[in-house]
Enzyme design. Sequence first.
Site, PDB file in Angstrom:
ATOM      1  N   HIS A  63       0.862  -1.178   0.052  1.00  0.00           N
ATOM      2  CA  HIS A  63       0.043  -0.123   0.012  1.00  0.00           C
ATOM      3  C   HIS A  63       0.820   1.292   0.001  1.00  0.00           C
ATOM      4  O   HIS A  63       1.686   1.622   0.912  1.00  0.00           O
ATOM      5  CB  HIS A  63      -0.850  -0.001   1.359  1.00  0.00           C
ATOM      6  CG  HIS A  63      -1.796   0.846   1.308  1.00  0.00           C
ATOM      7  ND1 HIS A  63      -2.282   1.823   2.301  1.00  0.00           N
ATOM      8  CD2 HIS A  63      -2.793   1.440   0.255  1.00  0.00           C
ATOM      9  CE1 HIS A  63      -3.349   2.506   2.143  1.00  0.00           C
ATOM     10  NE2 HIS A  63      -3.556   2.547   0.834  1.00  0.00           N
TER      11      HIS A  63
ATOM     12  N   GLU B  72       0.413  -0.483  -4.835  1.00  0.00           N
ATOM     13  CA  GLU B  72      -0.959   0.294  -4.821  1.00  0.00           C
ATOM     14  C   GLU B  72      -0.416   1.932  -4.701  1.00  0.00           C
ATOM     15  O   GLU B  72       0.447   2.222  -3.897  1.00  0.00           O
ATOM     16  CB  GLU B  72      -1.769   0.028  -3.599  1.00  0.00           C
ATOM     17  CG  GLU B  72      -3.089   0.886  -3.722  1.00  0.00           C
ATOM     18  CD  GLU B  72      -3.248   1.980  -3.213  1.00  0.00           C
ATOM     19  OE1 GLU B  72      -4.120   2.850  -3.425  1.00  0.00           O
ATOM     20  OE2 GLU B  72      -2.372   2.341  -2.386  1.00  0.00           O
TER      21      GLU B  72
ATOM     22  N   ASP C  95      -1.904   6.118  -5.413  1.00  0.00           N
ATOM     23  CA  ASP C  95      -3.189   6.796  -5.970  1.00  0.00           C
ATOM     24  C   ASP C  95      -2.813   7.933  -6.822  1.00  0.00           C
ATOM     25  O   ASP C  95      -1.286   8.252  -6.970  1.00  0.00           O
ATOM     26  CB  ASP C  95      -3.841   7.648  -4.588  1.00  0.00           C
ATOM     27  CG  ASP C  95      -4.275   6.616  -3.609  1.00  0.00           C
ATOM     28  OD1 ASP C  95      -5.363   6.239  -3.714  1.00  0.00           O
ATOM     29  OD2 ASP C  95      -3.481   6.482  -2.733  1.00  0.00           O
TER      30      ASP C  95
ATOM     31  N   HIS D 113      -1.367  10.249  -2.665  1.00  0.00           N
ATOM     32  CA  HIS D 113      -2.971   9.832  -2.333  1.00  0.00           C
ATOM     33  C   HIS D 113      -3.593  10.976  -1.924  1.00  0.00           C
ATOM     34  O   HIS D 113      -4.760  11.039  -2.466  1.00  0.00           O
ATOM     35  CB  HIS D 113      -2.538   9.026  -0.577  1.00  0.00           C
ATOM     36  CG  HIS D 113      -3.905   8.823  -0.179  1.00  0.00           C
ATOM     37  ND1 HIS D 113      -4.620   9.653   0.876  1.00  0.00           N
ATOM     38  CD2 HIS D 113      -4.760   7.710  -0.275  1.00  0.00           C
ATOM     39  CE1 HIS D 113      -5.705   9.045   1.264  1.00  0.00           C
ATOM     40  NE2 HIS D 113      -5.936   8.084   0.492  1.00  0.00           N
TER      41      HIS D 113
END
Length: 256
Positions: free
Chosen positions: A20, A47, A49, A62
Amino acid sequence: MTRARPDHPYFDVPFAALAHRGFSRDGLENSMTAFQSAVDLGFSYVETDGHGTADGVAVALHDSSLDRTTDAAGEVSELPWSHVKEARIGGVEPVPLLEDVLGTWPELRVNIDVKAESGIVPIAEAIERTGAHDRVCVASFSAARRQATVGRLSRPVATSAGTSEAARFFVGGLLGLGTLRALEDVHGLQIPWRVGVVPVLTERHVRLAHDAGRVVHVWTVNNRAEMESLLDAGVDGIVSDRADLLREVLEARGLW
């Protein structure tokens, strides 16, 4: 329980372990150092964003603003890249270009959450320029943002359900209704396994998703017991800040 394997190269592993925002115990989330740390630990999935700057540059970050994670301030969508690139995550690491995340590790699979409308075009362009279609999953809380991003690509990418689609699937599963229609436009679900302290994901949901040929990836799981419970339920992937712990759990089960 047999796990799902949708027909896209992104899913061609027995289990998806996703680091993450990379892996960092030093508050350097979503930095190139964090992504490198995940790769060094052996992770093949990360992962992140994505946001777009005012001049159309896709960055891996993010938050919609620089305030929380960097030594700068302001909304990314209102700032030019020349300003954003001077910000330092934790006062140390620059905010990475999404294109650099995709291009630095040619084999790395990257889950990209399109966080705002400003990111749609820049994220699609970064995927196109790096030719990363086979190793990218485009996700978003908004199905419309996901669809708009994917619609700009020249080749298919993996996709994950938005909030409204996931909600229809969950309600249908609880009521014993058909669930495939809620997921017909995506390869799977990336969801929290609980809301607050209340678990919402059941083995029935996992089974229904698998029956429909869809995967279930769960975020953000940082506790060993919870990882074990979700693996017992048959989920296909786990997103974790504790990449080191997730690796230990998966190694013990022969899923690494």
